[in-house]
Design an enzyme around this catalytic site. Structure first.
Site, mmCIF file in Angstrom:
data_model
loop_
_atom_site.group_PDB
_atom_site.id
_atom_site.type_symbol
_atom_site.label_atom_id
_atom_site.label_comp_id
_atom_site.label_asym_id
_atom_site.label_seq_id
_atom_site.Cartn_x
_atom_site.Cartn_y
_atom_site.Cartn_z
ATOM 1 C CD GLU A 47 -2.799 1.206 2.474
ATOM 2 O OE1 GLU A 47 -2.820 0.314 3.195
ATOM 3 O OE2 GLU A 47 -3.415 2.396 2.535
ATOM 4 N NE ARG A 272 3.184 -8.326 9.870
ATOM 5 C CZ ARG A 272 3.234 -7.201 9.261
ATOM 6 N NH1 ARG A 272 3.843 -6.232 9.373
ATOM 7 N NH2 ARG A 272 2.230 -7.167 8.449
ATOM 8 C CE LYS A 282 3.067 -0.023 4.920
ATOM 9 N NZ LYS A 282 2.461 0.048 3.456
HETATM 10 P P1 ATP Z 1 -0.106 -1.762 6.663
HETATM 11 O O1 ATP Z 1 -0.246 -1.774 8.058
HETATM 12 O O2 ATP Z 1 0.010 -0.531 5.941
HETATM 13 O O3 ATP Z 1 -1.115 -2.687 6.017
HETATM 14 P P2 ATP Z 1 1.840 -3.449 5.885
HETATM 15 O O4 ATP Z 1 3.353 -3.901 6.516
HETATM 16 O O5 ATP Z 1 1.075 -4.611 6.025
HETATM 17 O O6 ATP Z 1 1.478 -2.216 6.787
HETATM 18 P P3 ATP Z 1 1.746 -3.338 2.815
HETATM 19 O O7 ATP Z 1 2.187 -2.138 2.314
HETATM 20 O O8 ATP Z 1 0.419 -3.760 3.097
HETATM 21 O O9 ATP Z 1 2.301 -2.847 4.440
HETATM 22 O O10 ATP Z 1 3.000 -4.678 2.881
HETATM 23 C C1 ATP Z 1 2.977 -5.101 1.250
HETATM 24 C C2 ATP Z 1 3.515 -6.486 1.608
HETATM 25 O O11 ATP Z 1 4.611 -6.859 2.635
HETATM 26 C C3 ATP Z 1 2.274 -7.229 2.144
HETATM 27 O O12 ATP Z 1 2.155 -8.547 1.381
HETATM 28 C C4 ATP Z 1 2.639 -7.778 3.489
HETATM 29 O O13 ATP Z 1 2.123 -8.794 3.928
HETATM 30 C C5 ATP Z 1 4.114 -7.598 3.445
HETATM 31 N N1 ATP Z 1 4.859 -7.371 4.545
HETATM 32 C C6 ATP Z 1 4.686 -6.032 5.316
HETATM 33 N N2 ATP Z 1 5.360 -6.093 6.629
HETATM 34 C C7 ATP Z 1 6.121 -7.350 6.490
HETATM 35 C C8 ATP Z 1 6.987 -8.010 7.451
HETATM 36 N N3 ATP Z 1 7.385 -7.260 8.611
HETATM 37 N N4 ATP Z 1 7.562 -9.128 7.239
HETATM 38 C C9 ATP Z 1 7.302 -9.722 5.958
HETATM 39 N N5 ATP Z 1 6.352 -9.293 5.268
HETATM 40 C C10 ATP Z 1 5.811 -8.117 5.219
#
Ligand code: ATP
Ligand code: MG
Length: 577
Positions: A47, A272, A282
């Protein structure tokens, strides 16, 4: 095979000996059994509401890595369904970061907002089958009707509206007749479901906000839950890989896809990445930026890819790290020392060695011929036989590190002190004969020394040994530089672990940045280019700062120190077994 796939293969080259993981096994089996016609098509779906961090790198390596390994494709898709938090700056930074990590999405850059028309039609289709309704409850009321983990919810009083009425109201929501929050479109599933995600979740909300791509065209926006699965389906994704918190959403995504009768990607969840001494949310990273705890998203202390890059981390090191941590089903925290270990391994191979003095003290070599300059040969990188040597100027006045001198040496201190000798790397053995102090403050102004001309490094007579060798620079030739030393951004291993009522920001490490403005570096660094990496002998790895460094005053970031606490820990563990 098109060109972008080979780039991905290059990126994977350094990680070939990596451990396998359960997702790789699933995909391999699907390919073998011909599921999805043997296709592998993944996506990385950020996002655009912040910069990418090291957790995202794990997901990027996994998705692009699987596609490359199985001859498939990986899309970059921006999940941009929330206009109030999203921005084009984030879109651009995400593109830069994915590319920097070494991956290429070819022409497959997609946006959930590209599908707003399709998603709207999908919603209409579900309304027509009587499985969605327009609800007039506001968000507080909706929460009250929702029930809890132990209590079922209650049906909304608007749940039994006719399809025609729902179609009419949804149309008018889209036309902008109602204010924000006045109505929502909800899926009609089961208010008593044990899975809260199935208790008539919201599909569309009213939001009179301009979107960074669709501008003012829409005043209703699909929720992430309604957009995500359908976007994957539209793109023909075979394996929709996401983090564990979406496990409970999977039945909902399945429900939408079943209602619509469209292509069904297979969702697989993994844990994650959490990293010690930092935060990877974020929302929190944004807070650090907005409240000026750091200088920006690319502050070298930030766990963002932009921050790591500016700090001097290499894409190779981050990819190796992501491969080594593996992929699991259970959440855990990785010690940041392991990331630093992967980095040192890489920098040790690639970084040229130079000498730099961070806290200089002047040394006058009294018996060295005034005005004479010698150019001494120094090794650029002992780890890389193809790297040549360079010449380092030596003259009557040099700078050494304050730390390398003690007026009264404690036991075990073998470097310079009055009456004692030390070797200057690549040069001579010197002996301290006098200490000149400021008569008022008593502060040491300079050291007086003599050198032994018979001890030139590399010469045949230079077999005399002393206990220590230190680095130095020639005062007349050295360049002034600023050096920024970094420590962990948070002093606690888990910054989020705070007592009730205590702000996590209290764990920000007040000593995470130390700026040294009066450093001296070898003249060869006059030509150092932004982003270049060096090992300052005995001090660590440093890179030329990409933002503040100028030719007149270079600025170096300390990327990482030389002490490898991870490797030491591994050795100690092995010994104790
Ligand atoms: P938000 O809380 O804004 O949703 P988010 O960290 O999930 O934050 P996204 O932009 O939705 O951010 O993440 C993009 C992709 O990265 C998603 O598929 C998410 O699962 C993956 N991702 C995000 N944070 C992690 C992490 N700490 N470890 C592994 N994958 C991650
Ligand atoms: Mg997310």
């Amino acid at each position: 095979m098109n060109s972008d796939v080979s780039v991905v293969k290059d990126a994977m080259a350094s990680t070939e000996a990596a451990p396998s993981n359960f997702i790789r096994h699933i995909v391999a089996e699907d390919v073998e059994t011909g599921k999805h016609q043997g296709r592998v098509h993944t996506r990385f779906p950020p996002e655009p509401n912040g910069y990418l961090h090291i957790g995202h790198a794990k997901s990027i390596c996994l998705n692009f890595g699987l596609a490359a390994e199985f001859g498939g494709l990986c899309n970059l898709r921006f999940d941009d369904t929330n206009p109030s938090k999203e921005d084009i700056e984030y879109v651009e930074s995400i593109r830069d970061d994915v590319r920097w990590l070494g991956f290429d999405w070819g022409d497959r850059e997609y946006y959930a907002s590209d599908y707003f028309d399709r998603l709207y039609q999908f919603a209409v289709q579900i309304i027509k089958t009587g499985k969605a309704y327009v609800c007039d409850l506001n968000s507080d009321q909706m929460r009250q009707y929702r029930g809890t983990l132990t209590e079922p919810g209650r049906n909304s009083p608007f749940r039994d509206r006719s399809s025609d009425e729902n179609l009419d109201l949804f149309e008018r929501m889209k036309a902008g007749e109602f204010p924000d929050g006045a109505r929502t479109l909800r899926a009609k599933i089961d208010m008593a479901s044990r899975n809260l995600n199935l208790r008539d979740p919201v599909m569309y909300r009213i939001l009179h906000a301009a979107h960074h791509r669709t501008r003012d065209r829409w005043c209703i926006y699909p929720t992430y839950d309604f957009a995500h699965g359908q976007s994957d389906s539209i793109e023909g994704i075979t394996h929709s890989i996401c983090t564990l918190e979406f496990e409970d959403h999977r039945p909902l995504y399945d429900w939408f896809l079943d209602q619509l009768g469209i292509h069904h990607p297979q969702q697989i969840e993994f844990a994650r990445l959490n990293l010690s001494h930092t935060v990877l949310s974020k929302r929190k990273l944004l807070q650090l930026v907005q409240q000026n705890h750091v200088s920006g998203w690319d502050d070298p202390r930030m766990p963002t890819l932009a921050g790591f890059r500016r700090r001097g981390y290499t894409a190779e090191a981050i990819r190796t790290f992501c491969e080594r941590i593996g992929v699991a089903k259970r959440n855990s925290t990785v010690d940041i020392a392991m990331l630093e270990h992967c980095l040192r391994e890489d920098l040790n191979k690639r970084a040229a060695r130079v000498m730099a003095v961070l806290r200089p003290i002047k040394v006058v070599i009294e018996n060295y011929p005034a005005g004479q300059v010698e150019h001494l040969e120094a090794v650029n990188n002992p780890e890389d036989p193809s790297s040549s040597t360079r010449l380092v100027p030596f003259s009557e006045v040099v700078y050494i590190e304050q730390d390398d001198f003690r007026v009264e040496p404690p036991k075990g201190f073998f470097r310079l002190s009055p009456g004692r000798e030390v070797r200057l790397r690549y040069a001579y053995i010197i002996k301290c004969t006098d200490v000149v102090k400021d008569p008022e403050t008593g502060e040491i102004r300079e050291l007086r020394c003599t050198y032994d001309p018979e001890t030139k490094s590399g010469s045949s007579q230079s077999n005399r040994k002393v206990k220590a060798t230190i680095h130095w620079v020639s005062a007349a030739h050295a360049i002034e530089a600023e050096v920024r030393l970094y420590d962990h951004l948070f002093s606690k291993e888990d910054p989020d672990a705070v007592a009730d009522g205590v702000d996590w920001l209290t764990n920000v490490n007040p000593k995470s940045l130390e700026v040294l403005r009066n450093c001296r570096v070898e003249p060869i660094l006059a030509n150092a280019q932004t982003g270049e990496l060096y090992q300052f002998e005995r001090l660590g790895y440093f890179c030329v700062d990409s933002v503040d460094s100028t030719k007149r005053k270079p600025v170096f970031n300390r990327t990482v120190t030389l002490r490898d606490s991870w490797a030491n820990l591994q050795k100690a563990t092995k010994r104790s077994k």
